[in-house]
Write a protein that holds these residues in place. Structure first.
Motif, PDB file in Angstrom:
ATOM      1  N   GLY A   1      11.308  29.612 -34.825  1.00 12.36           N
ATOM      2  CA  GLY A   1      11.227  29.511 -33.377  1.00 12.36           C
ATOM      3  C   GLY A   1      10.805  28.140 -32.898  1.00 12.36           C
ATOM      4  O   GLY A   1      11.314  27.632 -31.889  1.00 12.36           O
ATOM      5  N   THR A   2       9.890  27.510 -33.621  1.00  8.65           N
ATOM      6  CA  THR A   2       9.444  26.171 -33.235  1.00  8.65           C
ATOM      7  C   THR A   2      10.520  25.138 -33.532  1.00  8.65           C
ATOM      8  O   THR A   2      10.618  24.120 -32.843  1.00  8.65           O
ATOM      9  CB  THR A   2       8.147  25.783 -33.966  1.00  8.65           C
ATOM     10  OG1 THR A   2       8.389  25.720 -35.373  1.00  8.65           O
ATOM     11  CG2 THR A   2       7.046  26.786 -33.693  1.00  8.65           C
ATOM     12  N   LEU A   3      11.325  25.385 -34.533  1.00  7.76           N
ATOM     13  CA  LEU A   3      12.398  24.460 -34.884  1.00  7.76           C
ATOM     14  C   LEU A   3      13.523  24.513 -33.856  1.00  7.76           C
ATOM     15  O   LEU A   3      14.092  23.484 -33.480  1.00  7.76           O
ATOM     16  CB  LEU A   3      12.937  24.779 -36.279  1.00  7.76           C
ATOM     17  CG  LEU A   3      11.916  24.658 -37.415  1.00  7.76           C
ATOM     18  CD1 LEU A   3      12.484  25.228 -38.701  1.00  7.76           C
ATOM     19  CD2 LEU A   3      11.501  23.210 -37.616  1.00  7.76           C
ATOM     20  N   MET A   4      13.840  25.712 -33.387  1.00  6.55           N
ATOM     21  CA  MET A   4      14.850  25.834 -32.339  1.00  6.55           C
ATOM     22  C   MET A   4      14.383  25.149 -31.064  1.00  6.55           C
ATOM     23  O   MET A   4      15.169  24.509 -30.361  1.00  6.55           O
ATOM     24  CB  MET A   4      15.169  27.309 -32.086  1.00  6.55           C
ATOM     25  CG  MET A   4      15.948  27.966 -33.228  1.00  6.55           C
ATOM     26  SD  MET A   4      16.491  29.646 -32.861  1.00  6.55           S
ATOM     27  CE  MET A   4      14.936  30.530 -33.030  1.00  6.55           C
ATOM     28  N   LEU A   5      13.093  25.265 -30.774  1.00  4.12           N
ATOM     29  CA  LEU A   5      12.530  24.592 -29.609  1.00  4.12           C
ATOM     30  C   LEU A   5      12.635  23.081 -29.763  1.00  4.12           C
ATOM     31  O   LEU A   5      12.948  22.364 -28.811  1.00  4.12           O
ATOM     32  CB  LEU A   5      11.075  25.008 -29.415  1.00  4.12           C
ATOM     33  CG  LEU A   5      10.335  24.434 -28.210  1.00  4.12           C
ATOM     34  CD1 LEU A   5      11.052  24.791 -26.915  1.00  4.12           C
ATOM     35  CD2 LEU A   5       8.902  24.958 -28.174  1.00  4.12           C
ATOM     36  N   LEU A   6      12.370  22.578 -30.966  1.00 11.18           N
ATOM     37  CA  LEU A   6      12.477  21.143 -31.215  1.00 11.18           C
ATOM     38  C   LEU A   6      13.894  20.655 -30.943  1.00 11.18           C
ATOM     39  O   LEU A   6      14.095  19.614 -30.311  1.00 11.18           O
ATOM     40  CB  LEU A   6      12.075  20.818 -32.656  1.00 11.18           C
ATOM     41  CG  LEU A   6      12.263  19.357 -33.092  1.00 11.18           C
ATOM     42  CD1 LEU A   6      11.432  18.419 -32.230  1.00 11.18           C
ATOM     43  CD2 LEU A   6      11.916  19.182 -34.568  1.00 11.18           C
ATOM     44  N   LYS A   7      14.878  21.395 -31.391  1.00  4.70           N
ATOM     45  CA  LYS A   7      16.272  21.007 -31.150  1.00  4.70           C
ATOM     46  C   LYS A   7      16.581  20.962 -29.661  1.00  4.70           C
ATOM     47  O   LYS A   7      17.361  20.135 -29.193  1.00  4.70           O
ATOM     48  CB  LYS A   7      17.206  21.984 -31.857  1.00  4.70           C
ATOM     49  CG  LYS A   7      17.204  21.874 -33.370  1.00  4.70           C
ATOM     50  CD  LYS A   7      17.998  20.677 -33.854  1.00  4.70           C
ATOM     51  CE  LYS A   7      19.478  20.938 -33.723  1.00  4.70           C
ATOM     52  NZ  LYS A   7      20.282  19.824 -34.282  1.00  4.70           N
ATOM     53  N   VAL A  38       9.948  12.748 -36.660  1.00  4.03           N
ATOM     54  CA  VAL A  38      10.570  13.874 -35.967  1.00  4.03           C
ATOM     55  C   VAL A  38      12.090  13.726 -35.944  1.00  4.03           C
ATOM     56  O   VAL A  38      12.816  14.701 -36.113  1.00  4.03           O
ATOM     57  CB  VAL A  38      10.011  14.029 -34.538  1.00  4.03           C
ATOM     58  CG1 VAL A  38      10.763  15.112 -33.778  1.00  4.03           C
ATOM     59  CG2 VAL A  38       8.534  14.372 -34.596  1.00  4.03           C
ATOM     60  N   ASN A  39      12.579  12.511 -35.787  1.00  2.92           N
ATOM     61  CA  ASN A  39      14.015  12.287 -35.859  1.00  2.92           C
ATOM     62  C   ASN A  39      14.549  12.660 -37.236  1.00  2.92           C
ATOM     63  O   ASN A  39      15.653  13.212 -37.368  1.00  2.92           O
ATOM     64  CB  ASN A  39      14.360  10.836 -35.544  1.00  2.92           C
ATOM     65  CG  ASN A  39      15.848  10.553 -35.655  1.00  2.92           C
ATOM     66  OD1 ASN A  39      16.325  10.085 -36.698  1.00  2.92           O
ATOM     67  ND2 ASN A  39      16.592  10.820 -34.586  1.00  2.92           N
ATOM     68  N   ALA A  40      13.756  12.376 -38.270  1.00  2.00           N
ATOM     69  CA  ALA A  40      14.159  12.761 -39.623  1.00  2.00           C
ATOM     70  C   ALA A  40      14.268  14.283 -39.747  1.00  2.00           C
ATOM     71  O   ALA A  40      15.198  14.806 -40.375  1.00  2.00           O
ATOM     72  CB  ALA A  40      13.164  12.221 -40.647  1.00  2.00           C
ATOM     73  N   ILE A  41      13.322  15.006 -39.142  1.00  4.90           N
ATOM     74  CA  ILE A  41      13.375  16.474 -39.162  1.00  4.90           C
ATOM     75  C   ILE A  41      14.611  16.972 -38.435  1.00  4.90           C
ATOM     76  O   ILE A  41      15.352  17.831 -38.944  1.00  4.90           O
ATOM     77  CB  ILE A  41      12.113  17.080 -38.520  1.00  4.90           C
ATOM     78  CG1 ILE A  41      10.858  16.670 -39.294  1.00  4.90           C
ATOM     79  CG2 ILE A  41      12.221  18.603 -38.471  1.00  4.90           C
ATOM     80  CD1 ILE A  41       9.567  17.072 -38.616  1.00  4.90           C
ATOM     81  N   VAL A  42      14.863  16.423 -37.239  1.00  4.12           N
ATOM     82  CA  VAL A  42      16.026  16.837 -36.452  1.00  4.12           C
ATOM     83  C   VAL A  42      17.312  16.537 -37.218  1.00  4.12           C
ATOM     84  O   VAL A  42      18.256  17.343 -37.226  1.00  4.12           O
ATOM     85  CB  VAL A  42      16.031  16.137 -35.077  1.00  4.12           C
ATOM     86  CG1 VAL A  42      17.331  16.426 -34.329  1.00  4.12           C
ATOM     87  CG2 VAL A  42      14.842  16.592 -34.248  1.00  4.12           C
ATOM     88  N   THR A  43      17.363  15.399 -37.871  1.00  2.00           N
ATOM     89  CA  THR A  43      18.536  15.034 -38.671  1.00  2.00           C
ATOM     90  C   THR A  43      18.782  16.053 -39.771  1.00  2.00           C
ATOM     91  O   THR A  43      19.916  16.467 -40.020  1.00  2.00           O
ATOM     92  CB  THR A  43      18.350  13.631 -39.282  1.00  2.00           C
ATOM     93  OG1 THR A  43      18.170  12.673 -38.238  1.00  2.00           O
ATOM     94  CG2 THR A  43      19.553  13.231 -40.111  1.00  2.00           C
ATOM     95  N   ALA A  44      17.709  16.483 -40.428  1.00  2.00           N
ATOM     96  CA  ALA A  44      17.842  17.490 -41.483  1.00  2.00           C
ATOM     97  C   ALA A  44      18.256  18.842 -40.908  1.00  2.00           C
ATOM     98  O   ALA A  44      19.050  19.571 -41.512  1.00  2.00           O
ATOM     99  CB  ALA A  44      16.538  17.614 -42.254  1.00  2.00           C
ATOM    100  N   LEU A  45      17.725  19.176 -39.728  1.00  2.00           N
ATOM    101  CA  LEU A  45      18.054  20.463 -39.110  1.00  2.00           C
ATOM    102  C   LEU A  45      19.526  20.551 -38.743  1.00  2.00           C
ATOM    103  O   LEU A  45      20.087  21.658 -38.677  1.00  2.00           O
ATOM    104  CB  LEU A  45      17.193  20.692 -37.870  1.00  2.00           C
ATOM    105  CG  LEU A  45      15.703  20.938 -38.106  1.00  2.00           C
ATOM    106  CD1 LEU A  45      14.980  21.134 -36.779  1.00  2.00           C
ATOM    107  CD2 LEU A  45      15.489  22.148 -39.004  1.00  2.00           C
ATOM    108  N   GLY A 100      17.173  28.575 -38.803  1.00  2.00           N
ATOM    109  CA  GLY A 100      16.897  29.986 -39.044  1.00  2.00           C
ATOM    110  C   GLY A 100      15.909  30.278 -40.141  1.00  2.00           C
ATOM    111  O   GLY A 100      15.710  31.437 -40.515  1.00  2.00           O
ATOM    112  N   ASP A 101      15.250  29.254 -40.680  1.00  2.00           N
ATOM    113  CA  ASP A 101      14.363  29.458 -41.822  1.00  2.00           C
ATOM    114  C   ASP A 101      13.035  28.753 -41.554  1.00  2.00           C
ATOM    115  O   ASP A 101      12.942  27.853 -40.723  1.00  2.00           O
ATOM    116  CB  ASP A 101      15.011  28.871 -43.080  1.00  2.00           C
ATOM    117  CG  ASP A 101      14.376  29.368 -44.365  1.00  2.00           C
ATOM    118  OD1 ASP A 101      13.515  30.261 -44.280  1.00  2.00           O
ATOM    119  OD2 ASP A 101      14.753  28.868 -45.434  1.00  2.00           O
ATOM    120  N   THR A 102      12.002  29.194 -42.245  1.00  2.00           N
ATOM    121  CA  THR A 102      10.733  28.465 -42.223  1.00  2.00           C
ATOM    122  C   THR A 102      10.915  27.154 -42.965  1.00  2.00           C
ATOM    123  O   THR A 102      11.471  27.120 -44.069  1.00  2.00           O
ATOM    124  CB  THR A 102       9.625  29.293 -42.893  1.00  2.00           C
ATOM    125  OG1 THR A 102       9.385  30.461 -42.118  1.00  2.00           O
ATOM    126  CG2 THR A 102       8.340  28.491 -43.001  1.00  2.00           C
TER     127      THR A 102
END
Length: 241
Positions: free
Chosen positions: A182-188, A86-93, A99-101
């Motif tokens: 929307g789920t990615l913004m929530l993760l951030k 999950v940290n890897a995902i956040v790092t990429a975000l 704003g994208d799938t």
């Protein structure tokens, strides 16, 4: 659509079992590097931008993959510390935005018999907020090495459990997941670097379910190989021989 490939792991278990210093995602099976299997899946889905999260072996991966792969643009993001997927995902975000799938695919996982049409169906239907790909596995120990999933009797996700002690069905979760913006913004918003929550994919997806987001499971491949040991590497090589 944006693709993210976490490839920052050191590959300690595989390196120790093989007795060599190696970059796991660059080990070859059937004359292709592990990470190429992930890139090929993205190609079939029409992904054009891929972010590879790198760590110790950043230079080797960059040299092998380059800045373009069969027309896909490849960008690299450095994960400074090993703090989980999950940290890897956040790092990429931090580089891609929210704003994208996003399609997640692990660098050390092969999805044999990849079902691209199932992914396309999910992306086009617009009903679910996120999904995780599964395979059907008769060996309960194989499920224990990944994660298990529970549903409401349909394809809707209720819960997933990382490396479960008890396996109640033959559905094995994979590292192939899709998350809408929307789920990615929530993760951030919820990610806490100090506590590391959520750390694993299961933590993230269970949280999404708990706040009312809808998750779906679908069969992503005929067979999944998660390469962490010499035994698992040899199993994949045998499959492709």
């Amino acid at each position: 659509m944006t693709g993210i490939i976490p490839a920052a792991g050191d590959g300690d278990r595989l390196r120790d079992s093989l007795g060599i210093d190696c970059c796991k995602s660059l080990i070859k099976i059937n004359n292709r590097c592990l990470i190429e299997y992930s890139l090929e899946n993205f190609l079939r889905l029409g992904v054009r931008d891929v972010y590879i999260v790198v760590g110790k072996y950043a230079d080797e991966i960059k040299k092998t993959v380059g800045e373009e792969y069969c027309g896909m643009k490849i960008k690299y993001v450095l994960q400074k510390q090993r703090k989980g997927i999950v940290n890897a995902i956040v790092t990429a975000l931090d580089e891609t935005g929210c704003g994208d799938t996003v399609i997640l695919q692990l660098a050390d996982e092969i999805l044999a018999g990849f079902k691209a049409e199932a992914v396309t169906e999910f992306i086009e239907d617009g009903v679910y907020d996120f999904c995780c790909g599964i395979t059907y596995e008769d060996d309960a120990d194989a499920v224990r090495k990944n994660y298990s999933v529970e549903t409401d009797g349909t394809d809707r996700l209720k819960k997933c459990t990382e490396k479960p002690d008890f396996v109640g069905n033959n559905m094995k979760g994979t590292g192939f997941c899709i998350f809408r913006s929307g789920t990615l913004m929530l993760l951030k918003d919820i990610y806490d670097e100090n506590t590391g929550f959520p750390r694993e994919l299961c933590d993230y997806m269970n949280y999404l379910v708990s706040v009312g987001k809808t998750g779906r499971i679908f069969e992503i491949a005929e067979k999944e190989f998660n390469i962490n040991t010499a035994e698992e590497l040899n199993e994949a090589k045998k499959y492709y021989s």
